[in-house]
Design a protein around this motif. Structure first.
Motif, mmCIF file in Angstrom:
data_model
loop_
_atom_site.group_PDB
_atom_site.id
_atom_site.type_symbol
_atom_site.label_atom_id
_atom_site.label_comp_id
_atom_site.label_asym_id
_atom_site.label_seq_id
_atom_site.Cartn_x
_atom_site.Cartn_y
_atom_site.Cartn_z
ATOM 1 N N PHE A 29 39.562 80.861 48.628
ATOM 2 C CA PHE A 29 38.808 79.728 49.183
ATOM 3 C C PHE A 29 37.866 79.140 48.129
ATOM 4 O O PHE A 29 37.797 77.920 47.955
ATOM 5 C CB PHE A 29 38.019 80.171 50.408
ATOM 6 N N LEU A 30 37.147 80.022 47.422
ATOM 7 C CA LEU A 30 36.233 79.553 46.374
ATOM 8 C C LEU A 30 36.994 78.860 45.245
ATOM 9 O O LEU A 30 36.585 77.807 44.756
ATOM 10 C CB LEU A 30 35.426 80.728 45.821
ATOM 11 N N LEU A 31 38.097 79.467 44.839
ATOM 12 C CA LEU A 31 38.908 78.862 43.777
ATOM 13 C C LEU A 31 39.474 77.508 44.216
ATOM 14 O O LEU A 31 39.496 76.551 43.442
ATOM 15 C CB LEU A 31 40.049 79.795 43.392
ATOM 16 N N GLY A 32 39.938 77.443 45.462
ATOM 17 C CA GLY A 32 40.475 76.189 45.989
ATOM 18 C C GLY A 32 39.408 75.105 46.057
ATOM 19 O O GLY A 32 39.670 73.941 45.716
ATOM 20 N N ALA A 33 38.199 75.482 46.497
ATOM 21 C CA ALA A 33 37.090 74.522 46.583
ATOM 22 C C ALA A 33 36.735 73.987 45.195
ATOM 23 O O ALA A 33 36.526 72.780 45.017
ATOM 24 C CB ALA A 33 35.876 75.180 47.231
ATOM 25 N N LEU A 34 36.691 74.894 44.213
ATOM 26 C CA LEU A 34 36.407 74.465 42.836
ATOM 27 C C LEU A 34 37.531 73.580 42.291
ATOM 28 O O LEU A 34 37.276 72.591 41.603
ATOM 29 C CB LEU A 34 36.211 75.683 41.934
ATOM 30 N N GLY A 35 38.769 73.954 42.612
ATOM 31 C CA GLY A 35 39.912 73.153 42.169
ATOM 32 C C GLY A 35 39.877 71.746 42.746
ATOM 33 O O GLY A 35 40.115 70.770 42.030
ATOM 34 N N LEU A 36 39.558 71.645 44.028
ATOM 35 C CA LEU A 36 39.469 70.331 44.664
ATOM 36 C C LEU A 36 38.340 69.507 44.063
ATOM 37 O O LEU A 36 38.466 68.297 43.869
ATOM 38 C CB LEU A 36 39.259 70.498 46.175
ATOM 39 N N PHE A 37 37.222 70.187 43.771
ATOM 40 C CA PHE A 37 36.086 69.473 43.175
ATOM 41 C C PHE A 37 36.451 68.935 41.794
ATOM 42 O O PHE A 37 36.115 67.797 41.453
ATOM 43 C CB PHE A 37 34.872 70.389 43.071
ATOM 44 N N VAL A 38 37.136 69.763 41.010
ATOM 45 C CA VAL A 38 37.540 69.328 39.666
ATOM 46 C C VAL A 38 38.506 68.141 39.753
ATOM 47 O O VAL A 38 38.377 67.156 39.014
ATOM 48 C CB VAL A 38 38.184 70.498 38.885
ATOM 49 N N ILE A 39 39.476 68.225 40.671
ATOM 50 C CA ILE A 39 40.459 67.148 40.820
ATOM 51 C C ILE A 39 39.792 65.851 41.270
ATOM 52 O O ILE A 39 40.123 64.763 40.786
ATOM 53 C CB ILE A 39 41.561 67.560 41.819
ATOM 54 N N HIS A 40 38.836 65.982 42.200
ATOM 55 C CA HIS A 40 38.183 64.792 42.752
ATOM 56 C C HIS A 40 36.897 64.425 42.023
ATOM 57 O O HIS A 40 36.187 63.519 42.471
ATOM 58 C CB HIS A 40 37.877 65.007 44.238
#
Length: 291
Positions: A29-40
Motif C-alpha cells: 500500500f505504501l509503495l503503491g501510494a508513493l508510486g501514484l504520487f510519483v506518476i502524478h
C-alpha cells in the motif's frame, strides 16, 4: 487432547498467515501510494502552477475592436489554460466590493483599465517560458502592463523540484525496507516449520518437492496482500479525486493499471523469491543446527 492440539496449531498457523498478509498489504500500500504520487507529481505540480494568475492591462486608447482582436488571438494560444476578459466596469464593481464604497462617486471617472486575466498551462509556468510570453505581450503597443508574481513562480518551481527529488529518495528507501520486511515475515513463517522441512527431507523428499507448497502458499498470501492494497489504494484515489476533481486522477486508467499491476507483480515476485531462499537455507542446514 489431540483435537485441542490440532486446534491450537490451526490457530497459530492462521495467525502466522494473517500477520504475513498484513505485512505485505501495508508495504505494498505504501509503495503503491508513493508510486501514484510519483506518476502524478507532474500533474499535481502543473495544477498548482496553473493557479498562478497573469494579468494584462490595456491602455485607454485600446478600443473594442482592439480588445476583440486580442481576445481572438488569445483563443489560438496553445500555452493558455484559460483566460477571462475583465472590462473597466467589471473591475470597478469588483473593487467596490473589496473597498466597501463606490470610489467612482468622488473621483467622477473610472481610472481602471480593461484587462485580461490569464492562467497558463503548468509546463509554461517556468522562468524562461513565462518571460518569453511576457515579452510577446509587451510587444503589443496597446498593452500598458503585464503583471504576475515572479517570486511565486520561482518558489513554486524550486519547491516542486525539491519535493520530487525527496519523494524519489523516500520511494527508494521504502522499496528496500519493504523487501526486508516481507522477507523477514516469510522467513519467520518458514522458520516455524523448519522441523517439518527436515523431517520430509529425512524420509527422502526432494528439495523442489519440499519447496513447492511453501512457495505456493507464500505466493497466495502475496496475491491476497496485493489485492487488499489495490482495494485500499482505489478507495484512497476515489477520496482524493472527490476533493481535487481537476486532477482527473480517477480518469487516468493507464496510471492506475500500471501501479496496480506493479503491486500485484511485486507481491508475487518478492514472496516467491523470499520463500525460495528461506526454504533453501533450512534445507541446507544440518539437523543439529535447527535448534
Amino acid at each position: 487432547m489431540a483435537s485441542s492440539y490440532e486446534k491450537f496449531q490451526r490457530r497459530r498457523l492462521l495467525s502466522s498467515y494473517v500477520s504475513v498478509v498484513i505485512s505485505i498489504f501495508l508495504v505494498l500500500f505504501l509503495l503503491g501510494a508513493l508510486g501514484l504520487f510519483v506518476i502524478h507529481s507532474e500533474k499535481i505540480s502543473n495544477n498548482m502552477k496553473e493557479k498562478i494568475p497573469m494579468s494584462i492591462y490595456f491602455k485607454n486608447e485600446a478600443n473594442d475592436s482592439v480588445l476583440k482582436a486580442f481576445d481572438a488571438e488569445l483563443a489560438k494560444k496553445t500555452y493558455l489554460k484559460n483566460y477571462q476578459f475583465v472590462s473597466k466596469e467589471d473591475a470597478a464593481t469588483n473593487n467596490k466590493d473589496i473597498v466597501g464604497e463606490d470610489f467612482l462617486q468622488f473621483l467622477g471617472m473610472n481610472p481602471l483599465p480593461n484587462s485580461f486575466d490569464l492562467n497558463l498551462k503548468g509546463e509554461f509556468v517556468e522562468a524562461d517560458s513565462i518571460k518569453k510570453i511576457e515579452t510577446e505581450f509587451k510587444s503589443n503597443p496597446f498593452i500598458a502592463e503585464v503583471i504576475y508574481d515572479k517570486k511565486l513562480v520561482e518558489l513554486a518551481n524550486e519547491n516542486i523540484k525539491r519535493i520530487t527529488f525527496w519523494t524519489l529518495i523516500v520511494s527508494g528507501v521504502f522499496t528496500f525496507i519493504s523487501m526486508l520486511l516481507i522477507n523477514s515475515s516469510l522467513r519467520l513463517n518458514v522458520y516455524s516449520k523448519r522441523f517439518i522441512i527436515k523431517t520430509m527431507q529425512m524420509v527422502g523428499a526432494t528439495k523442489s518437492f519440499i519447496r513447492r507448497p511453501f512457495i505456493k502458499t507464500s505466493v497466495n498470501l502475496g496475491i491476497i496482500g496485493a489485492i487488499l492494497a489495490i482495494i485500499a489504494l482505489f478507495g484512497g484515489l476515489y477520496y482524493v479525486d472527490s476533493f481535487f476533481p481537476s486532477l482527473g486522477i480517477m480518469k487516468d486508467y493507464t496510471s492506475m493499471a500500471i501501479v496496480f499491476s506493479g503491486i500485484l507483480v511485486f507481491g508475487i515476485f518478492i514472496t516467491l523469491i523470499s520463500t525460495f531462499f528461506a526454504t533453501q537455507r533450512f534445507l541446507n542446514l544440518r539437523t543439529d543446527d535447527l535448534y
